[in-house]
Scaffold this active site. Sequence first.
Site, mmCIF file in Angstrom:
data_model
loop_
_atom_site.group_PDB
_atom_site.id
_atom_site.type_symbol
_atom_site.label_atom_id
_atom_site.label_comp_id
_atom_site.label_asym_id
_atom_site.label_seq_id
_atom_site.Cartn_x
_atom_site.Cartn_y
_atom_site.Cartn_z
ATOM 1 N N HIS A 38 54.186 28.076 2.795
ATOM 2 C CA HIS A 38 55.094 28.002 1.601
ATOM 3 C C HIS A 38 55.119 29.354 0.881
ATOM 4 C CE1 HIS A 38 55.995 23.816 1.889
ATOM 5 N NE2 HIS A 38 54.811 23.512 1.973
ATOM 6 N N ASP B 16 51.750 15.263 0.024
ATOM 7 C CA ASP B 16 52.638 14.906 1.186
ATOM 8 C C ASP B 16 52.266 13.566 1.597
ATOM 9 O OD1 ASP B 16 54.430 17.124 1.058
ATOM 10 O OD2 ASP B 16 53.837 18.132 2.888
ATOM 11 N N GLU C 223 48.669 14.542 6.462
ATOM 12 C CA GLU C 223 49.682 14.454 5.328
ATOM 13 C C GLU C 223 50.898 13.585 5.768
ATOM 14 O OE1 GLU C 223 50.949 18.349 4.450
ATOM 15 O OE2 GLU C 223 51.506 19.023 6.432
#
Length: 250
Positions: free
Chosen positions: A38, A167, A141
């Site tokens: 990210h 998540d 996750e």
Amino acid sequence: MTYEQDRRYAAWLSGPGSAAAEIVAGLGYGAVVLDIEHGTFDLADLDRFIPFLRGLNLEVLAKVLGPERGPIQQALDFGATAVVVPHIENAAHAAAVCAFGKFPPLGDRSFAGGRTARYGGHDDDWIARQDRGTRVYPMIEDAGAIEEIGDILALPTVDGVFVGPSDLSMRRGRGAYTRSEDDFADLRIVADAARAAGKPWVLPAWSTSEKAFALENGADQLVLTMEHGALMAGFGAALDETNALATDHS
């Protein structure tokens, strides 16, 4: 003042900022998580930044772009201490993907005669040292991953696990992560499974309650803060302090 570094404590970095790296190393952090998935890293950044971090005596946990051969091998070839592999769906997926982090016959990593091989050849001892010295951490996750966490941790190509609480909460049907009792119940599943397997687990622990849980439940490493959060806290504290002084003098 420079403090003794402790590898148990990591900082989360979202970009290749040398000042941030030097600050966390000087404060006593012993590891960093690079959020390649990210963040703002490209391959040229990683090629320069990972050896810079290692030169600061920081362990480098590279959270790669995705569960694929290329990103995993590139991070290890650049010199990362560990790869954190996001979006592992279940044990079968982990078996296929985590193999890219270990050389044959254990796994399916491809050899590159670059930095980790000192730009030369290799032998069986080098392969064994690489497989021992670099770690592969699938992220827990996804619902399927936590349901099959025992089987994931049993894989010989898996050295431990890294939790993705936000998540995980969404994919378990709870919506946004709120550090609820159910969230901590999932964290306990991870901690207990890692303890049973004799393998480490890592937690992003922004809050006091998460830090306490990780310490009480034997987390190998805690990611104590993220770069953007640290900046916001620092800038916010200065502004709050000044506003309070301004109120006192009004």
